[in-house]
Scaffold this motif. Structure first.
Motif, PDB file in Angstrom:
ATOM      1  N   PRO A 189      38.825  32.849  47.712  1.00 35.14           N
ATOM      2  CA  PRO A 189      39.884  32.810  47.225  1.00 35.14           C
ATOM      3  C   PRO A 189      40.201  34.149  46.465  1.00 35.14           C
ATOM      4  CG  PRO A 189      38.997  30.378  47.625  1.00 35.14           C
ATOM      5  CD  PRO A 189      37.489  31.241  47.361  1.00 35.14           C
ATOM      6  N   ALA A 190      39.140  34.254  46.039  1.00 34.64           N
ATOM      7  CA  ALA A 190      39.624  35.614  44.905  1.00 34.64           C
ATOM      8  C   ALA A 190      39.758  36.652  46.211  1.00 34.64           C
ATOM      9  CB  ALA A 190      38.453  35.920  43.852  1.00 34.64           C
ATOM     10  N   PHE A 191      38.768  36.621  47.191  1.00 36.17           N
ATOM     11  CA  PHE A 191      39.441  37.742  48.606  1.00 36.17           C
ATOM     12  C   PHE A 191      40.689  38.184  48.751  1.00 36.17           C
ATOM     13  CE2 PHE A 191      36.609  40.290  51.759  1.00 36.17           C
ATOM     14  CZ  PHE A 191      36.872  41.574  51.572  1.00 36.17           C
ATOM     15  N   ALA A 192      40.799  36.688  49.314  1.00 35.31           N
ATOM     16  CA  ALA A 192      42.328  36.845  49.552  1.00 35.31           C
ATOM     17  C   ALA A 192      42.955  37.452  48.979  1.00 35.31           C
ATOM     18  CB  ALA A 192      42.269  35.333  49.419  1.00 35.31           C
ATOM     19  N   VAL A 193      42.968  36.718  47.510  1.00 37.05           N
ATOM     20  CA  VAL A 193      44.400  36.829  47.164  1.00 37.05           C
ATOM     21  C   VAL A 193      43.978  38.661  46.398  1.00 37.05           C
ATOM     22  CG1 VAL A 193      45.090  37.006  44.635  1.00 37.05           C
ATOM     23  CG2 VAL A 193      44.339  34.505  45.870  1.00 37.05           C
ATOM     24  N   SER A 220      51.790  43.300  42.259  1.00 40.11           N
ATOM     25  CA  SER A 220      50.385  44.054  42.688  1.00 40.11           C
ATOM     26  C   SER A 220      49.054  43.341  42.083  1.00 40.11           C
ATOM     27  CB  SER A 220      50.062  44.738  43.397  1.00 40.11           C
ATOM     28  OG  SER A 220      50.809  46.035  41.981  1.00 40.11           O
ATOM     29  N   THR A 221      50.071  43.757  40.398  1.00 39.33           N
ATOM     30  CA  THR A 221      49.649  43.540  39.394  1.00 39.33           C
ATOM     31  C   THR A 221      48.691  41.878  38.581  1.00 39.33           C
ATOM     32  OG1 THR A 221      50.085  45.301  38.190  1.00 39.33           O
ATOM     33  CG2 THR A 221      49.828  43.750  36.418  1.00 39.33           C
ATOM     34  N   ILE A 222      49.806  41.512  38.840  1.00 33.08           N
ATOM     35  CA  ILE A 222      49.961  39.509  39.090  1.00 33.08           C
ATOM     36  C   ILE A 222      48.808  39.011  39.458  1.00 33.08           C
ATOM     37  CG2 ILE A 222      51.477  37.706  39.211  1.00 33.08           C
ATOM     38  CD1 ILE A 222      53.835  38.918  38.548  1.00 33.08           C
ATOM     39  N   LEU A 223      49.178  39.269  40.718  1.00 33.16           N
ATOM     40  CA  LEU A 223      47.960  39.152  41.672  1.00 33.16           C
ATOM     41  C   LEU A 223      46.256  39.929  41.817  1.00 33.16           C
ATOM     42  CD1 LEU A 223      50.090  39.495  45.052  1.00 33.16           C
ATOM     43  CD2 LEU A 223      49.369  37.072  44.004  1.00 33.16           C
ATOM     44  N   GLY A 224      46.173  41.468  41.296  1.00 35.21           N
ATOM     45  CA  GLY A 224      45.192  41.232  41.023  1.00 35.21           C
ATOM     46  C   GLY A 224      44.401  41.041  39.764  1.00 35.21           C
ATOM     47  N   VAL A 225      45.358  40.522  38.503  1.00 33.27           N
ATOM     48  CA  VAL A 225      44.789  40.001  38.020  1.00 33.27           C
ATOM     49  C   VAL A 225      43.911  38.731  38.449  1.00 33.27           C
ATOM     50  CG1 VAL A 225      45.150  39.086  35.123  1.00 33.27           C
ATOM     51  CG2 VAL A 225      45.723  41.260  36.018  1.00 33.27           C
ATOM     52  N   ILE A 267      41.338  50.259  45.317  1.00 30.16           N
ATOM     53  CA  ILE A 267      41.708  50.981  46.266  1.00 30.16           C
ATOM     54  C   ILE A 267      44.177  50.490  45.497  1.00 30.16           C
ATOM     55  CG2 ILE A 267      43.614  50.762  48.706  1.00 30.16           C
ATOM     56  CD1 ILE A 267      40.809  51.109  49.733  1.00 30.16           C
ATOM     57  N   MET A 268      43.384  49.307  45.303  1.00 29.35           N
ATOM     58  CA  MET A 268      45.097  48.583  44.184  1.00 29.35           C
ATOM     59  C   MET A 268      44.907  49.699  43.373  1.00 29.35           C
ATOM     60  SD  MET A 268      45.811  44.640  42.338  1.00 29.35           S
ATOM     61  CE  MET A 268      44.846  45.731  41.173  1.00 29.35           C
ATOM     62  N   PHE A 269      44.402  50.170  42.407  1.00 26.63           N
ATOM     63  CA  PHE A 269      44.416  50.764  40.816  1.00 26.63           C
ATOM     64  C   PHE A 269      44.847  52.051  40.908  1.00 26.63           C
ATOM     65  CE2 PHE A 269      41.987  46.645  38.819  1.00 26.63           C
ATOM     66  CZ  PHE A 269      42.526  46.469  38.006  1.00 26.63           C
TER      67      PHE A 269
END
Length: 402
Positions: A189-193, A220-225, A267-269
């Motif tokens: 689930p963490a990988f999916a998010v 993206s920050t909310i989902l990444g955290v 990559i998100m960061f």
């Protein structure tokens, strides 16, 4: 009398990882274009940049572009083909008793492989558009909101699946089998998010519209955290179970799931930092980026080593990769290879080259980049090998009782 069957006939949601792996290889080929083709004034190369480089470039540049074209086209096709097959197979699987048993067990979390694969396909299709569609960049600002709507829909789907799973196992005791928590399978689930998060972060790096960049940065920050918190909690509880019961053999590849999670969030960061720089005038140094990527690479190497040690001790590769046994979880091996390849490309180009530690296209450059290409070749070999194992037909002799 002999009948023909294949392992994929016994469906598991983990087969969405086959589509995910093909999409990941697509991204790895895009790295050739991303870092070798000049694209001044743009964060990514587009069709026009690639054609200009092909027309005026050296034979080596032309060979690299042709290789990237073929790789992207082939594996993007496989990504979509396997996604459609999985969606159809999952629809049929939901009508079976096996599905009802799955959603009442720890394995319910494997359903998160579906939004994970969907998010990867959206990313892969964006790459296909950049590489093969002329004039796409002229309308890209209109595409970013559409992409975020797509990722929002996938994010809602993932949230519903996670909510149903956590609501079931946390609302009353005795539902979650702790003894079967002896792997990192619950990090799916963490990988999916995280995959949805990196998709949301793309407009931050590429858009010039402040509102689009702002929405991209926040979501993206909310989902990444959220992905980071889920990863830490699920991994910590899994380690305790593994120390008591050992690592579940068929779930052994999940020990390396940290590797793709780290690449995706990394990559998100980087995308967020680019958006902060270009739109909000927040600046970071190339040296800081190099150290950041080095730390991420260190985490990946640690978990790659852990996974290798355990899988080697269990004889996993001999049985499920080079041997005759099959397990849908084998496809989890593709993700770490792809993720390591992509991370090394970023480490070399956005870290070592950008900070001035090595020269681009020099001996040191190709020495480290060669490691990324080796990891990519391993990923390709795994995709092709596992495809033959799981989707190829083989004759099975019927026993008399049948």
């Amino acid at each position: 009398m002999a009948t023909h069957t294949k392992p994929a006939d016994s469906y598991s949601p983990l087969y969405f990882l086959a589509s995910l792996g093909a999409g990941g290889v697509t991204v790895s080929f895009f790295m050739f274009l991303m870092f070798w083709v000049p694209h001044k004034g743009r964060p990514v190369p587009i069709f026009e940049d690639i054609m200009a480089a092909f027309s005026s470039g050296s034979p080596w540049m032309q060979a690299a572009i042709v290789t990237a074209w073929i790789g992207i086209a082939f594996f993007a096709f496989q990504n979509v083909r396997l996604l459609l097959w999985n969606l159809s197979a999952l629809g049929r699987f939901k009508q079976t008793e096996a599905y009802q048993k799955l959603v009442q067990s720890n394995a319910e979390s494997t359903l998160l492989a579906m939004p994970l694969a969907l998010a990867m396909t959206v990313n892969a299709m964006f790459i296909v558009g950049l590489v093969f569609v002329p004039g796409l960049w002229s309308v890209v600002e209109y595409l970013f909101p559409l992409a975020m709507i797509a990722f929002a829909a996938i994010g809602v789907l993932a949230a519903r699946l996670i909510g149903r799973f956590l609501g079931r196992v946390l609302s009353k005791g005795g539902v979650f089998d702790v003894t079967a928590h002896n792997s990192f399978a619950q990090l799916l689930p963490a990988f999916a998010v995280s995959m949805v998060a990196v998709g949301f972060a793309a407009p931050a790096a590429m858009s010039t519209t402040p509102a689009t960049v702002g929405v991209s940065l926040v979501l993206s920050t909310i989902l990444g955290v959220t992905a980071i918190l889920y990863t830490v909690l699920a991994a910590a509880s899994a380690v305790s179970s593994m120390l008591q019961h050992g690592t579940a053999r068929e779930a052994g590849p999940t020990l390396m799931i940290i590797v793709p999670i780290v690449t995706v969030l990394g990559i998100m960061f980087l995308r967020q930092n680019h958006g902060l720089h270009t739109t909000l005038d927040v600046h970071g140094s190339d040296g800081e980026t190099m150290i950041f990527l080095t730390r991420l690479l260190a985490i990946q190497l640690a978990f790659l080593g852990l996974g290798w040690v355990v899988l080697k001790a269990q004889g996993y590769f001999d049985d499920f990769v080079t041997g005759s046994k099959t397990s849908p979880g084998s496809y989890a091996l593709v993700c770490p290879a792809v993720a390591l390849s992509v991370m090394i490309h970023f480490f070399v180009n956005k870290g070592l080259v950008a900070s001035g530690l090595i020269a681009k296209f020099g001996v040191a450059y190709w020495s480290v980049t060669g490691l990324a290409i080796i990891a990519q070749i391993i990923a390709i070999a795994l995709v092709l090998r596992l495809g033959r194992q799981h989707f190829g037909h083989s004759p099975v002799q019927a026993v008399p009782a049948e």
